[in-house]
Design a protein around this motif. Structure first.
Motif, PDB file in Angstrom:
ATOM      1  N   GLU A 147     -12.252  44.427 -46.626  1.00 28.99           N
ATOM      2  CA  GLU A 147     -13.112  43.460 -45.969  1.00 28.99           C
ATOM      3  C   GLU A 147     -14.665  43.371 -46.074  1.00 28.99           C
ATOM      4  N   ILE A 198     -13.290  39.383 -40.625  1.00 31.46           N
ATOM      5  CA  ILE A 198     -13.597  38.788 -41.793  1.00 31.46           C
ATOM      6  C   ILE A 198     -14.554  37.727 -41.406  1.00 31.46           C
ATOM      7  N   TYR A 213      -7.192  36.558 -49.803  1.00 36.29           N
ATOM      8  CA  TYR A 213      -7.158  38.107 -49.139  1.00 36.29           C
ATOM      9  C   TYR A 213      -5.828  38.419 -48.909  1.00 36.29           C
TER      10      TYR A 213
END
Length: 370
Positions: free
Chosen positions: A25, A59, A133
Motif C-alpha cells: 500500500e 489505501i 492492486y
C-alpha cells in the motif's frame, strides 16, 4: 464527389510494471507521489464489499493523508456483480462526485474488480488511467497481465469489453492470507492452467509444493506469482489483441465459463475452470494429443489443489452443451477448443491456429463422461 484520407498512424507504448511483494500500500502511494500517473490529484478507488475494510479503506486513507482527493466506490463481492449495471453504478457515482478526465481509477481486489474497473477506465471520459492492486491469487494469475477487461451478460461472459492496459500492477502476496481456503484453491486453477499450457516444470513444482502454497510460504507464493506473470506475458507480448496465439490462455475455459454460468455462479471461477481443464484433457486424450497418464496427472494436481474435477449432479448436461455456444472462440457457429499437447505445451493446428473445431456430439460425449 471527393475523398479525404484521414491518416491516424500512431506508435503506442503500453508497457507497465508488475510489482510483486508484501503490504504494498505505501509503495503504491510512493509511486503516485513520484509521478506514476503524472499530476493527477483525484482518485476513485473501486473495490468490493469483501476487500473494502481489508485494503481499500487503508489505501484511500493514505491517499487523503498525502493530499489527494479520494472516493471509495464499493459494489457487492462476487461474479454476479460483473455486469453492465455495476459498471453504470461506478460511472454514475464518479459523475455525481465531480470526476472528469483529470482522474485515475485504482482497482483494489480480485479479478472481478480489476476487470470491471479497467473497463470503466477505458470508457470514462473516453479513457482515464487506472492502476490494479491485486489481492487474490486469481487476480495475480489471470488479471495482472494482458489488459482484457469486460462484463458478463445473461447470454454470455466476457463478450462485452475492451483491451485496456493499466499504469502499473501491484500483487500483494500478504493479501492471500486473508482469502478463504476455497478462494485460494480457485486461484490455483488458473496457475495450473498456465502450467498445463506452457511449463511442465511449473506443473511439477506445484505438485511438489502444494502444501507450502496453502501454508502461504513466502518463497513458493512469490515463485508462482512470478511464473504466472512470465507465462502470460510470453503469450500476450506476441498477441496482445487475441488474434491467434492468445487463445491458448482460454485452455479449460470453453467448458469452464459455460459451467460457471449454468451453475448460477454456485461454482467459483477457478472451480469451473478446473472442471473445464478436465474436460479439455479428456478431449485431448480422445483426439490423441494426451495420454492416460496426462489425464490422471492433471486430475490429481487439481485434486491436490482442492478443486472439483467432475460436473456436479445439479448441472443440466444439455443446458451445459448449449451454453458452450456462447464461448468467444465460436466461429461460424462451430465450437472450438484449445487443447493440450501433453503437459506443458499446446497443440498448434494448420495455419497457425490454436483452437480446433469440435462437433457438438463429441463435446456432449466428453461432458457425459464427467
Amino acid at each position: 464527389m471527393s475523398v479525404f484520407n484521414v491518416e491516424l498512424k500512431k506508435i503506442v507504448d503500453d508497457s507497465y510494471e508488475i510489482e510483486v511483494g508484501h503490504e504494498l500500500e505505501q509503495k503504491l502511494i510512493d509511486d503516485i507521489n513520484a509521478g506514476l500517473v503524472g499530476n493527477i490529484r483525484k482518485f476513485a478507488v473501486v473495490t468490493d464489499s469483501n476487500v473494502k475494510e481489508l485494503y481499500a479503506e487503508k489505501i484511500c486513507g493514505l491517499l487523503e493523508k498525502n493530499g489527494y482527493k479520494c472516493d471509495l466506490i464499493v459494489f457487492p463481492a462476487g461474479e454476479t456483480s460483473k455486469t453492465r449495471e455495476t459498471k453504470e453504478f461506478i460511472e454514475d457515482t464518479m459523475l455525481e462526485k465531480g470526476y472528469r478526465r483529470d482522474c485515475c481509477i485504482i482497482a483494489v481486489g480480485g479479478g472481478v474488480v480489476t476487470d470491471i474497473a479497467g473497463f470503466v477506465a477505458g470508457t470514462y471520459g473516453r479513457g482515464v488511467p487506472f492502476i490494479n492492486y491485486a489481492t487474490t491469487l486469481l487476480a495475480a494469475a489471470d488479471a495482472s497481465v494482458g489488459g482484457k477487461t469486460a462484463v458478463d451478460t445473461p447470454l454470455a461472459t466476457n463478450l462485452i469489453g475492451m483491451f485496456n492496459q493499466p499504469e502499473k500492477v501491484y500483487i500483494d502476496i500478504s493479501a492471500w492470507k486473508t482469502l478463504p481456503p476455497r478462494q485460494l484453491s480457485s486461484g490455483l486453477a488458473e496457475t495450473i492452467k498456465h502450467a498445463c499450457l506452457a511449463s511442465s516444470e511449473l506443473f511439477d513444482y506445484l505438485d511438489t509444493n502444494m502444501d507450502r502454497i496453502f501454508a502461504f510460504d513466502d518463497e513458493v507464493c512469490g515463485h508462482i506469482a512470478a511464473e504466472n506473470c512470465r507465462i502470460k506475458y510470453n503469450v500476450v507480448m506476441k498477441d496482445e489483441r487475441e488474434s491467434g496465439l492468445r487463445e491458448v490462455l482460454n485452455l479449460g475455459h470453453t467448458v469452464g465459463r459455460a459451467i460457471e454460468t449454468v451453475s448460477g455462479y454456485k461454482l467459483l471461477h477457478g472451480e469451473a475452470v478446473s472442471i473445464g481443464l478436465v474436460a479439455e484433457v479428456l478431449l485431448a486424450k480422445k483426439l490423441g494429443y494426451c495420454s492416460d497418464e496426462d489425464v490422471e496427472r492433471v486430475k490429481a494436481l487439481l485434486g491436490k489443489a482442492k478443486l472439483p474435477t467432475a460436473v456436479p449432479d445439479y448441472i443440466d448436461r444439455e443446458a451445459l452443451v448449449k451454453k458452450l455456444y456462447t464461448d468467444k472462440k465460436v466461429r461460424d457457429g462451430k465450437l472450438r477448443f484449445v487443447l493440450q499437447d501433453g503437459i506443458g505445451a499446446i497443440k498448434e493446428f494448420d495455419g497457425g491456429q490454436y483452437a480446433l473445431p469440435v462437433s457438438e456430439e463429441l463435446a456432449r460425449e466428453i461432458i457425459n463422461m464427467m
